[in-house]
Design a protein around this motif. Structure first.
Motif, short mmCIF file in Angstrom:
data_model
loop_
_atom_site.label_atom_id
_atom_site.label_comp_id
_atom_site.label_asym_id
_atom_site.label_seq_id
_atom_site.Cartn_x
_atom_site.Cartn_y
_atom_site.Cartn_z
N SER A 148 -15.60 7.04 -4.53
CA SER A 148 -15.20 5.78 -3.87
C SER A 148 -13.87 5.23 -4.39
N SER A 149 -13.29 5.86 -5.42
CA SER A 149 -11.96 5.43 -5.91
C SER A 149 -10.83 6.21 -5.26
N TYR A 150 -11.16 7.15 -4.38
CA TYR A 150 -10.14 8.09 -3.91
C TYR A 150 -10.16 8.29 -2.39
N GLY A 151 -9.17 9.08 -1.91
CA GLY A 151 -9.22 9.61 -0.56
C GLY A 151 -10.09 10.85 -0.58
N VAL B 248 -10.99 10.22 4.68
CA VAL B 248 -11.38 8.82 4.59
C VAL B 248 -10.99 8.25 3.23
N GLU B 249 -10.40 7.06 3.25
CA GLU B 249 -9.92 6.44 2.00
C GLU B 249 -11.02 5.58 1.40
N LYS B 250 -11.30 5.83 0.14
CA LYS B 250 -12.26 5.06 -0.65
C LYS B 250 -13.58 4.78 0.09
N PRO B 251 -14.29 5.85 0.45
CA PRO B 251 -15.58 5.65 1.14
C PRO B 251 -16.66 5.21 0.15
N ILE C 69 -1.93 -0.73 3.75
CA ILE C 69 -1.59 0.33 4.71
C ILE C 69 -1.75 1.66 3.99
N GLN C 70 -2.73 2.44 4.44
CA GLN C 70 -3.13 3.64 3.71
C GLN C 70 -2.50 4.90 4.31
N LEU C 71 -1.93 5.72 3.42
CA LEU C 71 -1.40 7.02 3.84
C LEU C 71 -2.52 7.88 4.41
N THR C 72 -3.69 7.79 3.77
CA THR C 72 -4.84 8.61 4.20
C THR C 72 -5.17 8.34 5.67
N ASP C 73 -5.15 7.07 6.09
CA ASP C 73 -5.49 6.73 7.49
C ASP C 73 -4.46 7.34 8.45
N PHE D 222 4.62 12.91 -4.35
CA PHE D 222 4.02 13.03 -5.68
C PHE D 222 3.54 11.66 -6.14
N LEU D 223 2.28 11.55 -6.52
CA LEU D 223 1.81 10.32 -7.18
C LEU D 223 1.86 10.62 -8.69
N PRO D 224 2.85 10.07 -9.40
CA PRO D 224 3.09 10.50 -10.78
C PRO D 224 1.93 10.21 -11.75
N ASP D 225 1.05 9.27 -11.39
CA ASP D 225 -0.14 8.99 -12.22
C ASP D 225 -1.03 10.22 -12.38
N GLU D 226 -0.99 11.05 -11.35
CA GLU D 226 -1.80 12.27 -11.39
C GLU D 226 -0.95 13.35 -12.04
N LEU D 227 -1.30 13.69 -13.27
CA LEU D 227 -0.53 14.69 -14.01
C LEU D 227 -1.18 16.06 -13.79
N GLY E 173 0.80 -1.22 0.00
CA GLY E 173 0.00 0.00 0.00
C GLY E 173 0.84 1.27 0.00
N LEU E 174 0.15 2.38 -0.30
CA LEU E 174 0.82 3.68 -0.41
C LEU E 174 1.47 4.10 0.91
N GLY E 175 0.78 3.86 2.01
CA GLY E 175 1.33 4.24 3.32
C GLY E 175 2.63 3.52 3.59
N ILE F 123 -11.65 15.24 -3.52
CA ILE F 123 -10.74 14.09 -3.42
C ILE F 123 -9.29 14.54 -3.32
N ILE F 124 -8.49 13.68 -2.71
CA ILE F 124 -7.04 13.92 -2.64
C ILE F 124 -6.48 13.62 -4.03
N SER F 125 -5.80 14.61 -4.61
CA SER F 125 -5.39 14.45 -6.00
C SER F 125 -3.89 14.21 -6.18
N GLY F 126 -3.27 13.58 -5.21
CA GLY F 126 -1.92 13.06 -5.46
C GLY F 126 -0.74 13.95 -5.17
N ARG F 127 -0.92 15.04 -4.44
CA ARG F 127 0.21 15.87 -4.01
C ARG F 127 0.05 16.13 -2.53
N TYR F 128 1.15 16.00 -1.79
CA TYR F 128 1.11 16.15 -0.34
C TYR F 128 2.35 16.90 0.13
N ILE F 129 2.20 17.68 1.20
CA ILE F 129 3.35 18.16 1.98
C ILE F 129 3.09 17.67 3.41
C1 G1P Z 1 -4.21 6.94 -3.96
C2 G1P Z 1 -4.56 7.50 -2.58
C3 G1P Z 1 -5.88 8.28 -2.64
C4 G1P Z 1 -5.81 9.35 -3.71
C5 G1P Z 1 -5.41 8.72 -5.07
C6 G1P Z 1 -5.18 9.79 -6.12
O1 G1P Z 1 -5.13 5.93 -4.28
O2 G1P Z 1 -4.63 6.45 -1.65
O3 G1P Z 1 -6.16 8.85 -1.39
O4 G1P Z 1 -7.05 10.03 -3.81
O5 G1P Z 1 -4.22 7.95 -4.96
O6 G1P Z 1 -4.98 9.22 -7.36
P1 G1P Z 1 -4.83 4.78 -5.42
O7 G1P Z 1 -5.01 5.46 -6.74
O8 G1P Z 1 -3.43 4.33 -5.18
O9 G1P Z 1 -5.85 3.72 -5.18
#
Ligand code: G1P
Length: 293
Positions: free
Chosen positions: A173-176, A194-197, A233-237, A134-139, A114-116, A207-213
């Motif tokens: 439901s696909s996101y934080g 909350v992660e993927k409610p 293990i979720q970073l969001t939690d 940085f989650l590079p999938d999110e451009l 998991g991301l965490g 939604i959390i869009s993949g950038r954090y400080i």
């Molecule tokens: C991850 C995070 C989620 C965030 C998302 C953005 O989820 O856990 O909180 O909203 O990236 O793309 P994943 O895409 O790895 O399921």
């Protein structure tokens, strides 16, 4: 009267890039997903460029088996450069791939948990400093970039920051997802995460869009983090447990975001950037008209 300790600058960024990229198979069987190009730059390059623009110096890649091409990409390619020089070719095109000695670090996440867990794998390199993720999938495309905006906001409010954006309810439901508090301009106070409610239980459509400080304390929280959504293990939690102990804000980015974790998002990003680039725009526009006509 004692002065508050000066805020430490954000100098380090963690890029979790150990994922298997199964959604892009067979393309990603032997090539990391992050090396797939949007036109002529691999996806990871856009994230590293965004980090640099924000003043970040050290790039920490959390990699895994089969991901060495990412580290190679940012290394000095001696033979390639010597050959190009001999042939009189300009080396400027390689400029974005240069990272000063000592500022490129790779750690391995041996098992996908998991991301965490991926972020926690970088704890020794992050040390006692705030760090970006940085989650590079999110451009994220904009000027200034998303992380630059976040670093500016960090200068104002400190603590922890995440980028957010509004999506249609049925997609949450696909996101934080955040429970928003007070809003001031682009900054929103974060009251809950909350992660993927389930759609019906989501506290908002932000939604959390993949950038954090994040502050380094999150590493200790991750240490004892139990498995969450999807058995990971979720970073969001872990972040949720920091709320109330440290300032926590969301930044709404006013640029564009492409979800390059999906095929259609990847194609959309390619088309959008190709249409606006000077070197490809006119030809691609004519081509699109032809294809649609
Ligand atoms: C991850 C995070 C989620 C965030 C998302 C953005 O989820 O856990 O909180 O909203 O990236 O793309 P994943 O895409 O790895 O399921």
């Amino acid at each position: 009267m004692t002065q508050p300790a000066p805020r430490k600058p954000v100098r380090k960024a963690v890029f979790p890039v150990a994922g298997l990229g199964t959604r892009f198979l067979p393309a990603t069987k032997a090539i990391p997903k992050e090396m797939l190009p949007i036109i002529d730059r691999p996806l990871i390059q856009y994230a590293v460029d965004e980090a640099r623009e924000a003043g970040i110096e050290q790039m920490i890649f959390v990699t895994g088996r089969g991901k060495t091409a990412i580290v190679e990409h940012f290394d000095h390619a001696f033979e390639l450069e010597a050959t190009m020089r001999e042939r009189g070719k300009a080396l400027a095109v390689l400029e974005p791939t240069r990272i000063p000695p000592g500022n490129l670090v790779a750690v391995r996440q041996q098992v996908p948990m998991g991301l965490g867990h991926a972020i926690w794998c970088a704890r020794a390199i992050v040390g006692d400093e705030p760090f970006a993720v940085f989650l590079p999938d999110e451009l994220m495309i904009g000027s200034p970039g998303c992380m630059k905006r976040m670093v500016d906001a960090y200068g104002e409010v400190g603590g922890n920051l995440i980028s957010v954006l509004a999506v249609p309810r049925e997609e949450v439901s696909s996101y934080g997802v955040i429970a928003p508090g007070e809003r001031r301009g682009a900054l929103t106070e974060v009251r809950g995460l909350v992660e993927k409610p389930k759609t019906a239980e989501a506290p908002s459509n932000l939604i959390i869009s993949g950038r954090y400080i994040l502050q380094p304390e999150v590493m200790r929280t991750l240490e004892s983090q139990e498995k969450g959504a999807g058995g990971e293990i979720q970073l969001t939690d872990a972040m949720a447990r920091m709320i109330g102990r440290q300032p926590f804000h969301a930044v709404t980015f006013d640029g564009r975001r492409y979800d390059c974790g999906s095929k259609t998002g990847f194609i959309e990003a390619t088309l959008a950037l190709a249409l606006e680039r000077e070197d490809t725009g006119p030809a691609v526009r004519a081509m699109a008209r032809r294809l649609l006509g």
